[in-house]
Design a protein around this motif. Structure first.
Motif, PDB file in Angstrom:
ATOM      1  N   LEU A 146      37.408-150.392  42.007  1.00  0.00           N
ATOM      2  CA  LEU A 146      36.106-149.862  41.612  1.00  0.00           C
ATOM      3  C   LEU A 146      34.972-150.809  41.973  1.00  0.00           C
ATOM      4  N   ILE A 147      35.246-152.099  41.987  1.00  0.00           N
ATOM      5  CA  ILE A 147      34.210-153.067  42.345  1.00  0.00           C
ATOM      6  C   ILE A 147      33.893-152.987  43.831  1.00  0.00           C
ATOM      7  N   PHE A 148      34.940-152.982  44.671  1.00  0.00           N
ATOM      8  CA  PHE A 148      34.733-153.031  46.116  1.00  0.00           C
ATOM      9  C   PHE A 148      34.538-151.657  46.749  1.00  0.00           C
ATOM     10  N   ASN A 149      34.911-150.606  46.064  1.00  0.00           N
ATOM     11  CA  ASN A 149      34.740-149.248  46.592  1.00  0.00           C
ATOM     12  C   ASN A 149      33.999-148.379  45.582  1.00  0.00           C
ATOM     13  N   PHE A 150      32.942-148.937  45.005  1.00  0.00           N
ATOM     14  CA  PHE A 150      32.204-148.222  43.970  1.00  0.00           C
ATOM     15  C   PHE A 150      31.634-146.911  44.494  1.00  0.00           C
ATOM     16  N   HIS A 151      31.257-146.880  45.775  1.00  0.00           N
ATOM     17  CA  HIS A 151      30.698-145.653  46.341  1.00  0.00           C
ATOM     18  C   HIS A 151      31.726-144.521  46.323  1.00  0.00           C
ATOM     19  N   LYS A 152      32.992-144.833  46.527  1.00  0.00           N
ATOM     20  CA  LYS A 152      34.046-143.817  46.457  1.00  0.00           C
ATOM     21  C   LYS A 152      34.251-143.356  45.012  1.00  0.00           C
ATOM     22  N   ALA A 153      34.197-144.289  44.073  1.00  0.00           N
ATOM     23  CA  ALA A 153      34.355-143.928  42.661  1.00  0.00           C
ATOM     24  C   ALA A 153      33.216-143.000  42.226  1.00  0.00           C
ATOM     25  N   TYR A 154      31.992-143.278  42.683  1.00  0.00           N
ATOM     26  CA  TYR A 154      30.871-142.407  42.367  1.00  0.00           C
ATOM     27  C   TYR A 154      31.046-141.044  43.022  1.00  0.00           C
ATOM     28  N   TYR A 155      31.501-141.051  44.274  1.00  0.00           N
ATOM     29  CA  TYR A 155      31.671-139.780  44.979  1.00  0.00           C
ATOM     30  C   TYR A 155      32.708-138.907  44.279  1.00  0.00           C
ATOM     31  N   ILE A 156      33.813-139.516  43.847  1.00  0.00           N
ATOM     32  CA  ILE A 156      34.854-138.768  43.138  1.00  0.00           C
ATOM     33  C   ILE A 156      34.307-138.226  41.820  1.00  0.00           C
ATOM     34  N   LEU A 157      33.552-139.047  41.098  1.00  0.00           N
ATOM     35  CA  LEU A 157      32.955-138.593  39.836  1.00  0.00           C
ATOM     36  C   LEU A 157      31.979-137.446  40.081  1.00  0.00           C
ATOM     37  N   ASP A 158      31.215-137.528  41.166  1.00  0.00           N
ATOM     38  CA  ASP A 158      30.271-136.458  41.490  1.00  0.00           C
ATOM     39  C   ASP A 158      30.979-135.167  41.886  1.00  0.00           C
ATOM     40  N   GLU A 159      32.181-135.263  42.416  1.00  0.00           N
ATOM     41  CA  GLU A 159      32.943-134.058  42.729  1.00  0.00           C
ATOM     42  C   GLU A 159      33.484-133.405  41.466  1.00  0.00           C
ATOM     43  N   ILE A 160      33.747-134.198  40.443  1.00  0.00           N
ATOM     44  CA  ILE A 160      34.305-133.670  39.196  1.00  0.00           C
ATOM     45  C   ILE A 160      33.211-133.166  38.265  1.00  0.00           C
ATOM     46  N   LEU A 161      32.153-133.960  38.111  1.00  0.00           N
ATOM     47  CA  LEU A 161      31.060-133.620  37.186  1.00  0.00           C
ATOM     48  C   LEU A 161      29.765-133.419  37.958  1.00  0.00           C
ATOM     49  N   ILE A 162      29.017-132.437  37.546  1.00  0.00           N
ATOM     50  CA  ILE A 162      27.685-132.260  38.099  1.00  0.00           C
ATOM     51  C   ILE A 162      26.753-131.899  36.941  1.00  0.00           C
TER      52      ILE A 162
END
Length: 161
Positions: free
Chosen positions: A103-119
């Motif tokens: 999550l530290i080094f790939n935070f952009h992916k963690a945000y993208y996954i969260l944005d796919e789940i929640l809007i």
């Protein structure tokens, strides 16, 4: 409605935040400080729901991270626990046993996954397969853009020689 999502480690360091309600930067800092102190001080045998400022905070610990989600008092806490677990399962599937460093080094992916789940603070996608397909498509687009950028850079480098 979900008001915000905060991921903090056992030392109280924030690893990810997503705000669905308007908070100023000063309020956000105060919220994070209050909630991290409140949640980290709770024992492991206590329930995962905390009433806070007229809201309810649902949290769950996975390894060294606490996933905290603030909801309205009348929302379903068990649904929020399921959404949290759903997010962690997708992170596990994507990263292969996700850890704090992912999550530290790939935070952009963690945000993208969260944005796919929640809007906008509501559940958007409940299918892990669909989310995985969308993430894979986005990864393909990023790789194609990088290849195109490299080819343009090479063309410019050869033209300026």
């Amino acid at each position: 409605m979900i008001h915000f999502v905060i991921l903090i480690n056992r030392q109280g360091k924030v690893r990810l935040t997503k705000w669905y309600s308007p908070y100023s930067q000063k309020e956000r800092t105060k919220v994070i400080r209050e909630l991290s102190g409140l949640i980290l001080a709770r024992g492991p045998k206590l329930c995962s729901f905390v009433d806070w400022r007229g809201f309810r905070v649902v949290y769950r610990r996975y390894a060294s991270l606490y996933f905290c989600i603030c909801i309205d008092q009348d929302d379903n806490e068990l649904e929020i626990l399921e959404i949290t677990h759903h997010y962690v399962e997708i992170l596990d599937r994507y990263f292969g046993s996700v850890c704090e460093l992912d999550l530290i080094f790939n935070f952009h992916k963690a945000y993208y996954i969260l944005d796919e789940i929640l809007i906008a603070g509501e559940l958007q996608e409940s299918s892990k397969r669909t989310v995985a397909r969308l993430i894979s498509a986005q990864d393909s687009l990023v790789e194609a853009a990088k290849e195109q950028e490299n080819s343009i850079t090479n063309i410019i480098a050869h033209a300026t020689k």
